[in-house]
Design an enzyme around this catalytic site. Structure first.
Site, PDB file in Angstrom:
ATOM      1  N   LYS A  20       0.836  -1.201   0.000  1.00 45.80           N
ATOM      2  CA  LYS A  20       0.000   0.000   0.000  1.00 45.80           C
ATOM      3  C   LYS A  20       0.875   1.257   0.000  1.00 45.80           C
ATOM      4  O   LYS A  20       0.660   2.172  -0.802  1.00 45.80           O
ATOM      5  CB  LYS A  20      -0.887  -0.069   1.249  1.00 45.80           C
ATOM      6  CG  LYS A  20      -1.981   0.935   1.352  1.00 45.80           C
ATOM      7  CD  LYS A  20      -3.063   0.388   2.274  1.00 45.80           C
ATOM      8  CE  LYS A  20      -2.824   0.623   3.746  1.00 45.80           C
ATOM      9  NZ  LYS A  20      -3.074   2.015   4.173  1.00 45.80           N
ATOM     10  N   SER A  21       1.848   1.299   0.884  1.00 44.36           N
ATOM     11  CA  SER A  21       2.698   2.501   0.991  1.00 44.36           C
ATOM     12  C   SER A  21       3.419   2.777  -0.326  1.00 44.36           C
ATOM     13  O   SER A  21       3.493   3.922  -0.780  1.00 44.36           O
ATOM     14  CB  SER A  21       3.753   2.307   2.081  1.00 44.36           C
ATOM     15  OG  SER A  21       3.159   2.332   3.338  1.00 44.36           O
ATOM     16  N   ARG A  25       2.924   6.010  -3.379  1.00 50.40           N
ATOM     17  CA  ARG A  25       4.077   6.839  -3.777  1.00 50.40           C
ATOM     18  C   ARG A  25       4.378   6.690  -5.259  1.00 50.40           C
ATOM     19  O   ARG A  25       4.731   7.670  -5.934  1.00 50.40           O
ATOM     20  CB  ARG A  25       5.291   6.449  -2.931  1.00 50.40           C
ATOM     21  CG  ARG A  25       5.154   6.906  -1.469  1.00 50.40           C
ATOM     22  CD  ARG A  25       6.043   6.051  -0.576  1.00 50.40           C
ATOM     23  NE  ARG A  25       6.193   6.591   0.775  1.00 50.40           N
ATOM     24  CZ  ARG A  25       5.337   6.391   1.770  1.00 50.40           C
ATOM     25  NH1 ARG A  25       4.236   5.688   1.575  1.00 50.40           N
ATOM     26  NH2 ARG A  25       5.569   6.901   2.970  1.00 50.40           N
ATOM     27  N   GLY A  92      -4.619   8.092   5.543  1.00 47.22           N
ATOM     28  CA  GLY A  92      -3.690   9.097   6.065  1.00 47.22           C
ATOM     29  C   GLY A  92      -2.549   9.352   5.098  1.00 47.22           C
ATOM     30  O   GLY A  92      -2.078  10.484   4.950  1.00 47.22           O
ATOM     31  N   ARG A 120      -7.806  12.627  12.756  1.00 46.33           N
ATOM     32  CA  ARG A 120      -6.381  12.300  12.943  1.00 46.33           C
ATOM     33  C   ARG A 120      -5.510  13.556  12.874  1.00 46.33           C
ATOM     34  O   ARG A 120      -5.869  14.535  12.237  1.00 46.33           O
ATOM     35  CB  ARG A 120      -5.964  11.253  11.903  1.00 46.33           C
ATOM     36  CG  ARG A 120      -6.677   9.929  12.154  1.00 46.33           C
ATOM     37  CD  ARG A 120      -6.312   8.881  11.157  1.00 46.33           C
ATOM     38  NE  ARG A 120      -4.898   8.517  11.229  1.00 46.33           N
ATOM     39  CZ  ARG A 120      -4.304   7.707  10.368  1.00 46.33           C
ATOM     40  NH1 ARG A 120      -4.993   7.187   9.364  1.00 46.33           N
ATOM     41  NH2 ARG A 120      -3.030   7.415  10.506  1.00 46.33           N
ATOM     42  N   SER A 165       7.697   9.604  11.655  1.00 50.65           N
ATOM     43  CA  SER A 165       6.547   9.359  10.783  1.00 50.65           C
ATOM     44  C   SER A 165       6.976   9.443   9.333  1.00 50.65           C
ATOM     45  O   SER A 165       7.455  10.473   8.869  1.00 50.65           O
ATOM     46  CB  SER A 165       5.451  10.390  11.054  1.00 50.65           C
ATOM     47  OG  SER A 165       4.564  10.439   9.946  1.00 50.65           O
ATOM     48  N   GLN A 167       4.996   9.394   6.895  1.00 50.03           N
ATOM     49  CA  GLN A 167       4.067  10.265   6.165  1.00 50.03           C
ATOM     50  C   GLN A 167       4.509  11.718   6.263  1.00 50.03           C
ATOM     51  O   GLN A 167       4.464  12.455   5.274  1.00 50.03           O
ATOM     52  CB  GLN A 167       2.647  10.084   6.703  1.00 50.03           C
ATOM     53  CG  GLN A 167       2.102   8.699   6.398  1.00 50.03           C
ATOM     54  CD  GLN A 167       0.731   8.447   6.981  1.00 50.03           C
ATOM     55  OE1 GLN A 167       0.216   9.269   7.735  1.00 50.03           O
ATOM     56  NE2 GLN A 167       0.143   7.327   6.640  1.00 50.03           N
ATOM     57  N   ASP A 313       2.586  -0.896  11.895  1.00 49.61           N
ATOM     58  CA  ASP A 313       1.306  -1.412  11.394  1.00 49.61           C
ATOM     59  C   ASP A 313       1.091  -2.886  11.730  1.00 49.61           C
ATOM     60  O   ASP A 313       0.005  -3.427  11.506  1.00 49.61           O
ATOM     61  CB  ASP A 313       1.215  -1.217   9.873  1.00 49.61           C
ATOM     62  CG  ASP A 313       1.085   0.260   9.515  1.00 49.61           C
ATOM     63  OD1 ASP A 313       0.682   1.060  10.379  1.00 49.61           O
ATOM     64  OD2 ASP A 313       1.397   0.623   8.361  1.00 49.61           O
ATOM     65  N   LYS A 340      -3.905   6.230  14.886  1.00 48.82           N
ATOM     66  CA  LYS A 340      -4.100   5.527  13.609  1.00 48.82           C
ATOM     67  C   LYS A 340      -5.584   5.547  13.239  1.00 48.82           C
ATOM     68  O   LYS A 340      -6.352   6.349  13.764  1.00 48.82           O
ATOM     69  CB  LYS A 340      -3.548   4.108  13.708  1.00 48.82           C
ATOM     70  CG  LYS A 340      -2.048   4.052  13.939  1.00 48.82           C
ATOM     71  CD  LYS A 340      -1.282   4.599  12.750  1.00 48.82           C
ATOM     72  CE  LYS A 340       0.204   4.613  12.978  1.00 48.82           C
ATOM     73  NZ  LYS A 340       0.926   5.356  11.957  1.00 48.82           N
TER      74      LYS A 340
HETATM   75  C1  S3P Z   1       2.680   4.973   6.251  1.00 52.08           C
HETATM   76  C2  S3P Z   1       3.348   5.359   7.383  1.00 52.08           C
HETATM   77  C3  S3P Z   1       2.912   4.985   8.734  1.00 52.08           C
HETATM   78  C4  S3P Z   1       1.950   3.805   8.695  1.00 52.08           C
HETATM   79  C5  S3P Z   1       0.889   3.985   7.664  1.00 52.08           C
HETATM   80  C6  S3P Z   1       1.500   4.104   6.279  1.00 52.08           C
HETATM   81  C7  S3P Z   1       3.180   5.450   4.948  1.00 52.08           C
HETATM   82  O1  S3P Z   1       2.235   6.091   9.306  1.00 52.08           O
HETATM   83  O2  S3P Z   1       1.375   3.609   9.955  1.00 52.08           O
HETATM   84  O3  S3P Z   1       0.006   2.854   7.664  1.00 52.08           O
HETATM   85  O4  S3P Z   1       2.738   4.950   3.905  1.00 52.08           O
HETATM   86  O5  S3P Z   1       4.041   6.337   4.959  1.00 52.08           O
HETATM   87  P1  S3P Z   1       3.020   7.285  10.063  1.00 52.08           P
HETATM   88  O6  S3P Z   1       3.846   7.994   9.095  1.00 52.08           O
HETATM   89  O7  S3P Z   1       1.928   8.146  10.628  1.00 52.08           O
HETATM   90  O8  S3P Z   1       3.814   6.594  11.130  1.00 52.08           O
END
Ligand code: S3P
Length: 429
Positions: A20-21, A25, A92, A120, A165, A167, A313, A340
């Site tokens: 997913k991450s 991107r 998020g 959030r 983080s 993100q 996660d 989360k």
């Molecule tokens: C993610 C970063 C994490 C993770 C989220 C996905 C990402 O969050 O918990 O499920 O794709 O960069 P945080 O950056 O808030 O830790």
């Protein structure tokens, strides 16, 4: 509500959806590149579809067929003002990373999300992006979505992040593409580095030194072909299930094994799990491997400090495994889990206690004593996809049926979760 019950040993081989991450991107960087980016094995969950929909609203042509996505890049300066509010849904990553990109645009945009996402914390991206020169407003003193953003003319930033983080780090680096010179970020503990890897893969200059990472502004981003590896965060639930169901022997194929994401495997090993890792060739900047896990006796462990971002996660899955391990498992320094999709410390503690586990909620973690027999009842996911999957896995250790509330939320990240579980002898569909 599906009724989930204890089954025979889990056996067989299964693959998981794309990460997913990395999918978010790859789509965003494809949009900011010149040329056509082809993404294979794009994550099919709702979160990554939200990203594609937002990109379309920003004028990007995106085609998708099954899990193959084609993004017709517009270059760094090619996005156009959306005619309506952008909807990040439950994601998020969509909201925070896109905020970084929107901060670099000379137009006005508004981004919102569902009930959970609107609760959030967003100040963590609003503050640094403002320091770079973007105008951003939001609810609750600019700390919550919807966020309105009017960007452009950014200055580079050197920023020490208060929380680890990926993100936030990614939002700043993506905004840094629009600032002349080098934008640099330092984090208190290493978080996932997919943005850095993909930025380099698409042609940006990324500078890493002494726990900081920087990007040079205005790079000539070039389109790419990217193969997304399987999502270790989805694989974690299948691996956890095999680890706790006696007699199980399961292979999960083609799982992304980025070292900033593979902490889950280290913890399983520390707990005595019988795990084998067989690297496989990767079609992008991310390593991947086949993972075999066999059931065996488990012992408690401690998970804390710098290790937390690497398993952030996977903690719901680890909490379930810990209920079946000998001794007291301690999870500390994980207060981020409260911010989360749900308050995962509270919801996991309540969910596991309701099934008979011995779990104490700590301000920054969980204390789990095991092994405890689990029993049936109603499992409340509170609309959180990872909690729902974790409680479904816990139900495999229970002799009586468990009614899982709101199982649909699992489609946020892993729409075929029950199908995958059924294919290795888990729940019937
Ligand atoms: C993610 C970063 C994490 C993770 C989220 C996905 C990402 O969050 O918990 O499920 O794709 O960069 P945080 O950056 O808030 O830790």
């Amino acid at each position: 509500m599906p009724r989930v019950t204890e089954r025979e040993p889990l056996r067989g081989s299964v693959s998981v959806p794309g990460d997913k991450s990395i999918s978010h991107r790859a789509a965003m960087l494809g949009a900011l590149s010149r040329g056509t980016t082809l993404i294979r094995n794009y994550a099919p969950g709702r979160d990554c579809l939200s990203t594609l929909e937002c990109l379309r609203q920003l004028g990007v042509k995106v085609e998708s067929q099954d899990t193959t996505v084609t993004v017709h890049g517009l270059g760094l300066a090619g996005l156009s003002e959306p005619r309506d509010v952008l909807d990040a849904g439950n994601s998020g990553t969509t909201m925070r990373l896109l905020s970084g990109i929107l901060a670099g645009q000379p137009f006005y945009s508004v981004i919102t999300g569902d009930d959970s996402l609107r609760d959030r914390p967003m100040k963590r991206v609003v503050d640094p992006l403002r320091q770079m020169g973007a105008s951003i407003w939001g609810r609750h003193g600019d700390s919550k979505a919807p966020l309105s953003i009017k960007g452009g003319s950014l200055s580079p930033l050197v920023y020490r992040m208060p929380v680890a983080s990926a993100q936030v780090k990614s939002a700043i680096l993506l905004a840094g593409l629009y600032a002349p010179g080098e934008t640099r970020v330092a984090e208190p503990a290493p978080s996932r580095d997919h943005t850095e890897r993909l930025l380099e893969f698409f042609g940006a200059t990324v500078i890493r030194s002494h726990g900081t990472v920087g990007v040079k502004g205005n790079p000539p981003l070039q389109s790419r072909e990217v193969e997304i590896p399987g999502d270790i965060s989805s694989a974690a639930f299948l691996l956890a299930a095999a680890a706790i169901v006696p007699g199980s022997d399961v292979v999960v194929r083609g799982v992304g094994l980025n070292p900033t994401r593979s902490g889950f495997l280290d913890v399983l090993r520390a707990m005595g799990a019988r795990l084998e890792v067989e690297p496989v060739p990767a079609g992008g900047p991310e390593p991947s491997a086949d993972l075999r896990i066999r059931y065996g006796p488990l012992r408690a462990t401690v998970i804390q400090g710098q290790a937390i971002p690497g398993v952030i996660d996977e903690i719901p899955a680890l909490a379930v495994v810990a209920t079946q391990a000998q001794g007291v498992t301690l999870i500390r320094d994980a207060q981020e889990l409260r911010a989360k999709e749900s308050d995962r410390l509270r919801v996991m503690a309540q969910g596991l206690v309701a099934m008979g586990a011995q779990v104490e909620e700590l301000p920054d973690g969980l204390e789990i004593s095991g092994p405890t027999p689990l029993h049936g009842g109603t499992a409340r996911s509170c609309g959180d996809h990872r909690v729902a999957m974790a409680l479904a896995v816990a139900a495999l250790a229970s002799p009586d049926p468990v009614n899982l509330e709101d199982p649909e939320c699992i489609a946020i990240s892993y729409p075929s979760f029950f199908k995958a579980l059924a294919s290795i002898g888990g729940y019937p569909l």
